[in-house]
Design a protein around this motif. Structure first.
Motif, PDB file in Angstrom:
ATOM      1  N   ASP A 117      -8.573   2.043   7.507  1.00 35.86           N
ATOM      2  CA  ASP A 117      -9.783   1.888   6.709  1.00 35.86           C
ATOM      3  C   ASP A 117      -9.597   2.680   5.420  1.00 35.86           C
ATOM      4  OD1 ASP A 117     -12.281   1.279   5.820  1.00 35.86           O
ATOM      5  OD2 ASP A 117     -13.330   2.707   7.137  1.00 35.86           O
ATOM      6  N   ALA A 118      -8.803   2.092   4.501  1.00 37.31           N
ATOM      7  CA  ALA A 118      -8.457   2.763   3.254  1.00 37.31           C
ATOM      8  C   ALA A 118      -8.577   1.779   2.109  1.00 37.31           C
ATOM      9  CB  ALA A 118      -7.036   3.319   3.322  1.00 37.31           C
ATOM     10  N   THR A 119      -8.627   2.299   0.891  1.00 36.95           N
ATOM     11  CA  THR A 119      -8.613   1.444  -0.286  1.00 36.95           C
ATOM     12  C   THR A 119      -7.167   1.042  -0.587  1.00 36.95           C
ATOM     13  OG1 THR A 119      -8.317   3.256  -1.859  1.00 36.95           O
ATOM     14  CG2 THR A 119     -10.589   2.690  -1.213  1.00 36.95           C
ATOM     15  N   LEU A 120      -7.015   0.022  -1.416  1.00 34.81           N
ATOM     16  CA  LEU A 120      -5.674  -0.399  -1.797  1.00 34.81           C
ATOM     17  C   LEU A 120      -4.960   0.710  -2.576  1.00 34.81           C
ATOM     18  CD1 LEU A 120      -3.431  -2.483  -1.977  1.00 34.81           C
ATOM     19  CD2 LEU A 120      -4.623  -3.520  -3.920  1.00 34.81           C
ATOM     20  N   ASP A 121      -5.708   1.457  -3.393  1.00 34.94           N
ATOM     21  CA  ASP A 121      -5.091   2.565  -4.125  1.00 34.94           C
ATOM     22  C   ASP A 121      -4.533   3.605  -3.155  1.00 34.94           C
ATOM     23  OD1 ASP A 121      -5.894   1.233  -6.359  1.00 34.94           O
ATOM     24  OD2 ASP A 121      -7.289   2.766  -7.081  1.00 34.94           O
ATOM     25  N   GLU A 122      -5.258   3.863  -2.061  1.00 35.77           N
ATOM     26  CA  GLU A 122      -4.791   4.835  -1.074  1.00 35.77           C
ATOM     27  C   GLU A 122      -3.565   4.314  -0.340  1.00 35.77           C
ATOM     28  OE1 GLU A 122      -8.969   7.079   0.131  1.00 35.77           O
ATOM     29  OE2 GLU A 122      -8.494   5.131   1.037  1.00 35.77           O
ATOM     30  N   VAL A 123      -3.566   3.026  -0.027  1.00 35.21           N
ATOM     31  CA  VAL A 123      -2.398   2.425   0.619  1.00 35.21           C
ATOM     32  C   VAL A 123      -1.189   2.506  -0.315  1.00 35.21           C
ATOM     33  CG1 VAL A 123      -1.402   0.295   1.528  1.00 35.21           C
ATOM     34  CG2 VAL A 123      -3.776   0.882   2.063  1.00 35.21           C
ATOM     35  N   GLY A 124      -1.392   2.135  -1.580  1.00 33.44           N
ATOM     36  CA  GLY A 124      -0.311   2.169  -2.543  1.00 33.44           C
ATOM     37  C   GLY A 124       0.253   3.562  -2.729  1.00 33.44           C
ATOM     38  N   GLY A 136      -7.704  -3.451  -6.467  1.00 33.58           N
ATOM     39  CA  GLY A 136      -8.383  -3.334  -5.185  1.00 33.58           C
ATOM     40  C   GLY A 136      -8.166  -4.482  -4.235  1.00 33.58           C
ATOM     41  N   LEU A 137      -7.568  -5.575  -4.721  1.00 38.83           N
ATOM     42  CA  LEU A 137      -7.407  -6.764  -3.884  1.00 38.83           C
ATOM     43  C   LEU A 137      -5.946  -7.104  -3.585  1.00 38.83           C
ATOM     44  CD1 LEU A 137     -10.106  -9.089  -5.464  1.00 38.83           C
ATOM     45  CD2 LEU A 137     -10.272  -7.725  -3.366  1.00 38.83           C
ATOM     46  N   GLY A 138      -5.030  -6.706  -4.444  1.00 41.46           N
ATOM     47  CA  GLY A 138      -3.630  -7.025  -4.216  1.00 41.46           C
ATOM     48  C   GLY A 138      -2.758  -6.281  -5.212  1.00 41.46           C
ATOM     49  N   ALA A 139      -1.526  -5.990  -4.813  1.00 40.85           N
ATOM     50  CA  ALA A 139      -0.626  -5.266  -5.707  1.00 40.85           C
ATOM     51  C   ALA A 139       0.809  -5.482  -5.261  1.00 40.85           C
ATOM     52  CB  ALA A 139      -0.950  -3.771  -5.706  1.00 40.85           C
ATOM     53  N   ARG A 140       1.739  -5.182  -6.176  1.00 43.94           N
ATOM     54  CA  ARG A 140       3.167  -5.259  -5.880  1.00 43.94           C
ATOM     55  C   ARG A 140       3.809  -3.923  -6.244  1.00 43.94           C
ATOM     56  NH1 ARG A 140       5.058 -10.340  -4.819  1.00 43.94           N
ATOM     57  NH2 ARG A 140       3.664 -12.069  -5.349  1.00 43.94           N
ATOM     58  N   VAL A 150       1.150  -6.252  -1.356  1.00 40.91           N
ATOM     59  CA  VAL A 150       0.101  -5.743  -0.471  1.00 40.91           C
ATOM     60  C   VAL A 150      -1.181  -6.513  -0.709  1.00 40.91           C
ATOM     61  CG1 VAL A 150      -1.135  -3.706   0.351  1.00 40.91           C
ATOM     62  CG2 VAL A 150       1.147  -3.445  -0.669  1.00 40.91           C
ATOM     63  N   VAL A 151      -1.760  -7.043   0.378  1.00 45.71           N
ATOM     64  CA  VAL A 151      -3.042  -7.750   0.310  1.00 45.71           C
ATOM     65  C   VAL A 151      -3.846  -7.388   1.550  1.00 45.71           C
ATOM     66  CG1 VAL A 151      -2.183  -9.704  -1.042  1.00 45.71           C
ATOM     67  CG2 VAL A 151      -2.091  -9.792   1.464  1.00 45.71           C
ATOM     68  N   PRO A 152      -5.179  -7.577   1.514  1.00 43.40           N
ATOM     69  CA  PRO A 152      -5.974  -7.333   2.715  1.00 43.40           C
ATOM     70  C   PRO A 152      -5.617  -8.326   3.812  1.00 43.40           C
ATOM     71  CG  PRO A 152      -7.368  -7.494   0.760  1.00 43.40           C
ATOM     72  CD  PRO A 152      -6.015  -7.972   0.363  1.00 43.40           C
ATOM     73  N   GLY A 153      -5.710  -7.863   5.050  1.00 41.57           N
ATOM     74  CA  GLY A 153      -5.546  -8.781   6.167  1.00 41.57           C
ATOM     75  C   GLY A 153      -4.379  -8.453   7.053  1.00 41.57           C
TER      76      GLY A 153
END
Length: 218
Positions: A117-124, A136-140, A150-153
């Motif tokens: 349960d993290a934001t994309l910025d935290e995952v990155g 916040g929705l996708g990144a490379r 990286v994407v949600p799901g």
């Protein structure tokens, strides 16, 4: 002859016929022919220890398998004829636990699903080792041996799961792949992820899952 791929007695005989055909017709050492056949029918792609699996092997003649394994396919997806371009590169030994793999074939993808349960910025930030700013929705990202998307799901955004689709660089070795997978999963868990599941996919077909957790892989 010893093959890494699972096989029945009939399956082994057919595989040996393919090896001997390649060695005889294309004038290469039998040891090279064996490596080519064994790596083509890798354990995570095929097994020939059942009646249905054997039928999958028998649906092509020995000479056709030999052409596919040694010469590859043309632009239309048909087996190339002898001399129609160079032979396929000799596969690298790869990791014997996985039956060997020539990473430069470009068919490998590693999917890492983080339960977090993290934001994309935290995952990155956890994956790359430094702060990142995303939409916040996708990144490379470039991480070790991988190009990572990286994407949600899988699932809805509010379910707290992130899918990392990782493609090895062309110059990556098996050791690079293993170390980068370990780095990503361990970094994410240390940063707060509840779990990390790993699937290794081979799109050289047919696709099969190699491992379903990073502990099985590493």
């Amino acid at each position: 002859m010893e093959f890494a791929v699972d096989h029945s007695e009939d399956g082994a005989e057919y595989l040996e016929e393919i090896v001997r055909y390649i060695a005889r017709e294309y004038e290469v050492p039998e040891t090279e022919a064996l490596v080519r056949v064994d790596r083509f029918f890798r354990p995570y792609r095929w097994n020939f220890d059942g009646e249905e699996a054997i039928e999958g092997l028998y649906h092509r003649h020995v000479d056709e398998w030999a052409r596919i394994i040694y010469w590859g396919f043309d632009e239309w997806g048909d087996p190339r004829s002898p001399g129609e371009g160079p032979p396929r590169p000799l596969p690298s030994p790869g990791d014997p636990r996985l039956g060997g793999r020539a990473l430069d074939e470009g068919n490998m993808q590693i999917n890492i699903v983080l339960t977090w349960d993290a934001t994309l910025d935290e995952v990155g930030a956890a994956v790359t080792g430094h702060p990142v700013t995303t939409n916040g929705l996708g990144a490379r990202f470039e991480v070790g041996a991988f190009r990572v998307g990286v994407v949600p799901g899988p699932g809805r955004l509010d379910e707290g799961r992130w899918l990392l689709s990782c493609r090895p660089r062309a110059d990556a070795s098996w050791q690079d792949v293993v170390l980068t997978t370990r780095e990503i999963t361990c970094s994410a868990e240390l940063a707060g992820a509840e779990g990390a599941d790993v699937e290794m996919l081979d799109f050289g077909g047919p696709t099969r899952i190699l491992a379903t957790s990073h502990w099985a892989l590493l």
